[in-house]
Motif scaffolding. Structure first.
Motif, mmCIF file in Angstrom:
data_model
loop_
_atom_site.group_PDB
_atom_site.id
_atom_site.type_symbol
_atom_site.label_atom_id
_atom_site.label_comp_id
_atom_site.label_asym_id
_atom_site.label_seq_id
_atom_site.Cartn_x
_atom_site.Cartn_y
_atom_site.Cartn_z
ATOM 1 N N SER A 1 79.385 44.957 6.383
ATOM 2 C CA SER A 1 79.991 45.323 4.990
ATOM 3 C C SER A 1 78.731 44.066 3.665
ATOM 4 C CB SER A 1 81.092 45.259 5.061
ATOM 5 O OG SER A 1 81.695 46.277 5.449
ATOM 6 N N TRP A 2 78.007 43.841 3.882
ATOM 7 C CA TRP A 2 77.479 43.306 3.442
ATOM 8 C C TRP A 2 77.659 42.966 1.721
ATOM 9 C CZ3 TRP A 2 74.881 40.758 6.581
ATOM 10 C CH2 TRP A 2 74.417 41.096 8.030
ATOM 11 N N ARG A 3 78.612 43.649 1.125
ATOM 12 C CA ARG A 3 78.838 43.593 0.022
ATOM 13 C C ARG A 3 79.447 42.778 0.498
ATOM 14 N NH1 ARG A 3 82.525 45.025 -3.165
ATOM 15 N NH2 ARG A 3 82.616 47.174 -2.087
ATOM 16 N N GLU A 4 80.151 42.681 0.465
ATOM 17 C CA GLU A 4 82.057 42.522 1.075
ATOM 18 C C GLU A 4 81.643 41.296 1.278
ATOM 19 O OE1 GLU A 4 81.812 45.207 1.608
ATOM 20 O OE2 GLU A 4 83.208 47.301 1.403
ATOM 21 N N ALA A 5 80.630 40.995 2.033
ATOM 22 C CA ALA A 5 80.507 39.767 3.041
ATOM 23 C C ALA A 5 79.736 38.567 1.638
ATOM 24 C CB ALA A 5 79.428 39.806 4.077
ATOM 25 N N GLN A 6 78.853 39.088 0.782
ATOM 26 C CA GLN A 6 78.164 38.451 -0.059
ATOM 27 C C GLN A 6 79.044 38.125 -0.977
ATOM 28 O OE1 GLN A 6 75.267 37.210 -0.262
ATOM 29 N NE2 GLN A 6 76.044 36.205 -2.281
ATOM 30 N N GLU A 7 79.646 39.135 -1.343
ATOM 31 C CA GLU A 7 81.505 37.928 -2.287
ATOM 32 C C GLU A 7 81.886 37.097 -1.245
ATOM 33 O OE1 GLU A 7 84.906 41.049 -4.752
ATOM 34 O OE2 GLU A 7 83.131 42.049 -4.345
ATOM 35 N N ILE A 8 82.320 37.376 -0.647
ATOM 36 C CA ILE A 8 83.373 36.094 -0.846
ATOM 37 C C ILE A 8 82.771 34.969 -0.758
ATOM 38 C CG2 ILE A 8 84.300 35.632 1.857
ATOM 39 C CD1 ILE A 8 84.799 38.289 2.622
ATOM 40 N N ALA A 9 81.206 35.375 0.381
ATOM 41 C CA ALA A 9 80.255 34.291 0.169
ATOM 42 C C ALA A 9 79.906 33.333 -1.178
ATOM 43 C CB ALA A 9 79.237 34.177 0.829
ATOM 44 N N SER A 10 79.409 34.039 -1.979
ATOM 45 C CA SER A 10 79.502 33.647 -3.173
ATOM 46 C C SER A 10 80.456 32.927 -4.739
ATOM 47 C CB SER A 10 79.080 34.926 -4.423
ATOM 48 O OG SER A 10 78.175 35.804 -4.008
ATOM 49 N N ASN A 11 81.949 33.657 -3.620
ATOM 50 C CA ASN A 11 83.483 33.343 -4.284
ATOM 51 C C ASN A 11 83.622 31.780 -3.800
ATOM 52 O OD1 ASN A 11 83.862 35.625 -6.064
ATOM 53 N ND2 ASN A 11 85.112 36.601 -4.926
ATOM 54 N N TYR A 12 83.183 31.601 -2.680
ATOM 55 C CA TYR A 12 83.426 30.268 -1.744
ATOM 56 C C TYR A 12 82.779 29.421 -2.444
ATOM 57 C CZ TYR A 12 84.294 26.740 1.730
ATOM 58 O OH TYR A 12 84.676 25.519 2.894
ATOM 59 N N LEU A 13 81.415 29.741 -3.064
ATOM 60 C CA LEU A 13 80.088 28.468 -3.133
ATOM 61 C C LEU A 13 80.766 28.163 -4.586
ATOM 62 C CD1 LEU A 13 77.541 29.830 -1.739
ATOM 63 C CD2 LEU A 13 78.750 27.537 -1.228
ATOM 64 N N LEU A 14 81.520 29.254 -5.665
ATOM 65 C CA LEU A 14 82.119 28.758 -6.808
ATOM 66 C C LEU A 14 83.278 27.521 -6.439
ATOM 67 C CD1 LEU A 14 81.980 32.481 -8.710
ATOM 68 C CD2 LEU A 14 80.260 30.417 -9.340
ATOM 69 N N THR A 15 84.013 27.531 -5.810
ATOM 70 C CA THR A 15 84.962 26.816 -5.754
ATOM 71 C C THR A 15 84.613 25.230 -5.688
ATOM 72 O OG1 THR A 15 85.219 26.577 -3.369
ATOM 73 C CG2 THR A 15 86.537 28.868 -4.897
ATOM 74 N N ASN A 16 82.963 24.872 -5.492
ATOM 75 C CA ASN A 16 82.594 23.988 -5.398
ATOM 76 C C ASN A 16 83.151 23.501 -3.963
ATOM 77 O OD1 ASN A 16 80.647 24.384 -7.010
ATOM 78 N ND2 ASN A 16 82.458 23.205 -8.878
ATOM 79 N N GLN A 17 83.879 23.514 -3.317
ATOM 80 C CA GLN A 17 84.509 22.836 -1.552
ATOM 81 C C GLN A 17 82.978 22.216 -0.928
ATOM 82 O OE1 GLN A 17 87.580 22.956 -0.668
ATOM 83 N NE2 GLN A 17 88.644 23.899 -2.883
ATOM 84 N N LYS A 18 83.550 21.296 -0.168
ATOM 85 C CA LYS A 18 82.588 21.039 0.758
ATOM 86 C C LYS A 18 82.503 21.118 1.875
ATOM 87 C CE LYS A 18 80.910 18.034 -2.596
ATOM 88 N NZ LYS A 18 80.441 18.260 -3.978
ATOM 89 N N PHE A 19 83.929 21.757 2.430
ATOM 90 C CA PHE A 19 83.944 22.131 3.383
ATOM 91 C C PHE A 19 83.258 23.455 3.705
ATOM 92 C CE2 PHE A 19 87.038 23.162 6.713
ATOM 93 C CZ PHE A 19 87.277 23.090 7.580
ATOM 94 N N LEU A 20 83.156 23.161 5.178
ATOM 95 C CA LEU A 20 82.195 24.806 5.143
ATOM 96 C C LEU A 20 80.747 25.222 4.567
ATOM 97 C CD1 LEU A 20 85.378 26.293 6.909
ATOM 98 C CD2 LEU A 20 83.881 25.230 7.856
ATOM 99 N N ARG A 21 81.065 24.759 3.611
ATOM 100 C CA ARG A 21 80.066 24.930 2.463
ATOM 101 C C ARG A 21 78.312 25.975 3.266
ATOM 102 N NH1 ARG A 21 79.825 24.894 -2.268
ATOM 103 N NH2 ARG A 21 77.620 25.024 -4.023
ATOM 104 N N ASP A 22 78.046 24.796 4.073
ATOM 105 C CA ASP A 22 76.885 25.622 4.831
ATOM 106 C C ASP A 22 76.791 26.834 5.191
ATOM 107 O OD1 ASP A 22 75.829 22.866 3.376
ATOM 108 O OD2 ASP A 22 75.675 21.567 5.639
#
Length: 168
Positions: free
Chosen positions: A144-165
């Motif tokens: 489910s690539w679209r959902e996985a990409q959306e989750i990753a993109s939303n996470y990166l928008l939060t500027n969280q350092k933890f698990l960013r990589d």
């Protein structure tokens, strides 16, 4: 004062039922306490009793639903931050168990959806960021690539350092 005594009697009855492993009867008593206008302490005992019974029954999804409902609806200013934290830790553990079970049964998308929905609802959930990351993993494993990409993109928008990589 009489109402508090009546509620105390319901709690004693619920405890007696629990001790005799009459869990369904105990839940009925604890639910009556929750419907009454008792003290925060009485309410707290009833909530713990209901959650204990759900966990004892072994139905993890029911426990997750009950924990989520209590966390969503209770007045935590009255009941206290410590009990909220206790329920959040229990929710976190139950969530991990259920996601693992779903994934082991090949239900990757359900596992990811469960992790993500609970993590999004409760911003103070322990291991919240890991649950979001794992949700992305489950969706990716499922294809489910679209959902996985959306989750990753939303996470990166939060500027969280933890698990960013892990999310880039």
């Amino acid at each position: 004062a009489n109402q508090d005594q009546s509620i105390d009697l319901l709690l004693v009855g619920a405890s007696a039922c629990r001790d005799q492993e009459l869990f369904e009867k105990a839940v009925i008593q604890w639910q009556r306490v929750l419907l009454a206008n008792g003290t925060p302490y009485q309410r707290s005992l009833a909530i713990r009793g209901v959650i204990f019974t759900k966990m004892k029954n072994g139905k993890v999804r029911d426990t997750i639903n009950a924990l989520s409902t209590f966390l969503r609806l209770e007045d935590w200013k009255k009941l206290g931050a410590e009990q909220r934290k206790e329920l959040l830790v229990l929710l976190d553990l139950q969530l991990l168990d259920e996601a693992k079970r779903l994934a082991e049964n090949g239900n990757m998308e359900q596992a990811g959806g469960l992790l993500l929905s609970v993590a999004e609802e409760f911003s103070d959930l322990p291991n919240r960021l890991k649950h979001i990351r794992d949700a992305g993993y489950y969706f990716a494993i499922n294809g489910s690539w679209r959902e996985a990409q959306e989750i990753a993109s939303n996470y990166l928008l939060t500027n969280q350092k933890f698990l960013r990589d892990d999310m880039s």
